[in-house]
Motif scaffolding. Structure first.
Motif, mmCIF file in Angstrom:
data_model
loop_
_atom_site.group_PDB
_atom_site.id
_atom_site.type_symbol
_atom_site.label_atom_id
_atom_site.label_comp_id
_atom_site.label_asym_id
_atom_site.label_seq_id
_atom_site.Cartn_x
_atom_site.Cartn_y
_atom_site.Cartn_z
ATOM 1 N N MET A 1 -97.748 -12.370 -96.331
ATOM 2 C CA MET A 1 -96.370 -12.812 -96.352
ATOM 3 C C MET A 1 -96.104 -13.659 -95.114
ATOM 4 S SD MET A 1 -92.926 -10.461 -95.964
ATOM 5 C CE MET A 1 -92.823 -10.062 -97.692
ATOM 6 N N LYS A 2 -95.521 -14.818 -95.341
ATOM 7 C CA LYS A 2 -95.110 -15.684 -94.241
ATOM 8 C C LYS A 2 -93.647 -16.054 -94.451
ATOM 9 C CE LYS A 2 -95.850 -19.907 -91.766
ATOM 10 N NZ LYS A 2 -96.465 -21.192 -91.652
ATOM 11 N N ILE A 3 -92.866 -16.016 -93.384
ATOM 12 C CA ILE A 3 -91.445 -16.324 -93.441
ATOM 13 C C ILE A 3 -91.230 -17.747 -92.952
ATOM 14 C CG2 ILE A 3 -89.165 -15.722 -92.558
ATOM 15 C CD1 ILE A 3 -90.359 -12.884 -92.064
ATOM 16 N N ASN A 37 -91.174 -12.419 -86.023
ATOM 17 C CA ASN A 37 -92.547 -12.285 -86.485
ATOM 18 C C ASN A 37 -92.678 -13.014 -87.823
ATOM 19 O OD1 ASN A 37 -95.082 -11.527 -87.343
ATOM 20 N ND2 ASN A 37 -94.792 -9.351 -86.966
ATOM 21 N N GLU A 38 -93.319 -14.184 -87.817
ATOM 22 C CA GLU A 38 -93.456 -14.984 -89.039
ATOM 23 C C GLU A 38 -94.327 -14.305 -90.092
ATOM 24 O OE1 GLU A 38 -94.959 -18.823 -88.029
ATOM 25 O OE2 GLU A 38 -92.995 -19.556 -87.430
ATOM 26 N N ASN A 39 -95.225 -13.430 -89.652
ATOM 27 C CA ASN A 39 -96.128 -12.713 -90.551
ATOM 28 C C ASN A 39 -95.970 -11.212 -90.328
ATOM 29 O OD1 ASN A 39 -97.719 -15.054 -91.710
ATOM 30 N ND2 ASN A 39 -98.000 -15.392 -89.526
ATOM 31 N N ALA A 45 -92.154 -5.541 -95.602
ATOM 32 C CA ALA A 45 -92.018 -6.510 -96.692
ATOM 33 C C ALA A 45 -90.729 -6.322 -97.487
ATOM 34 C CB ALA A 45 -93.233 -6.446 -97.615
ATOM 35 N N ILE A 62 -89.867 -16.984 -98.446
ATOM 36 C CA ILE A 62 -91.040 -16.143 -98.230
ATOM 37 C C ILE A 62 -92.203 -16.777 -98.990
ATOM 38 C CG2 ILE A 62 -92.047 -13.858 -98.555
ATOM 39 C CD1 ILE A 62 -89.116 -12.806 -98.540
ATOM 40 N N GLU A 63 -93.287 -16.975 -98.267
ATOM 41 C CA GLU A 63 -94.504 -17.515 -98.883
ATOM 42 C C GLU A 63 -95.575 -16.451 -98.870
ATOM 43 O OE1 GLU A 63 -95.485 -20.941 -96.526
ATOM 44 O OE2 GLU A 63 -93.854 -22.128 -97.376
ATOM 45 N N GLY A 64 -96.326 -16.406 -99.954
ATOM 46 C CA GLY A 64 -97.459 -15.483 -100.016
ATOM 47 C C GLY A 64 -97.136 -14.107 -100.368
#
Length: 64
Positions: A1-3, A37-39, A45, A62-64
Motif C-alpha cells: 500500500m502506498k499513499i 508514512n507513505e507505506n 490499512a 491509495i495505490e497497491g
C-alpha cells in the motif's frame, strides 16, 4: 500500500487525521495534510482506507 496525496485538493478538514493519526498529520500553517508514512504497515490499512473514504475533497489516493 502506498499513499498519494493531491495537496491541491486538500481542504484541511482533518478527517484523515481523525481516522488514522499514525499515518496523517496537518501542517501548522495551513492545515494541509502531511503523510507521516507513505507505506504504512498492514495493520494500519483499514484506518488508511477509512481516511481516504472520509476525505471530503478526495485528496487521498491509495495505490497497491
Amino acid at each position: 500500500m502506498k499513499i498519494v496525496i493531491d495537496e491541491s485538493k486538500c481542504v484541511a478538514a482533518g478527517q484523515c487525521v481523525s481516522a488514522a493519526m499514525d499515518v496523517f498529520d496537518q501542517r501548522e500553517e495551513d492545515g494541509i495534510v502531511v503523510v507521516l508514512n507513505e507505506n504504512p504497515p498492514a495493520e494500519l490499512a483499514d484506518a488508511v482506507r477509512e481516511a481516504a473514504a472520509v476525505c471530503p475533497a478526495l485528496a487521498i489516493r491509495i495505490e497497491g
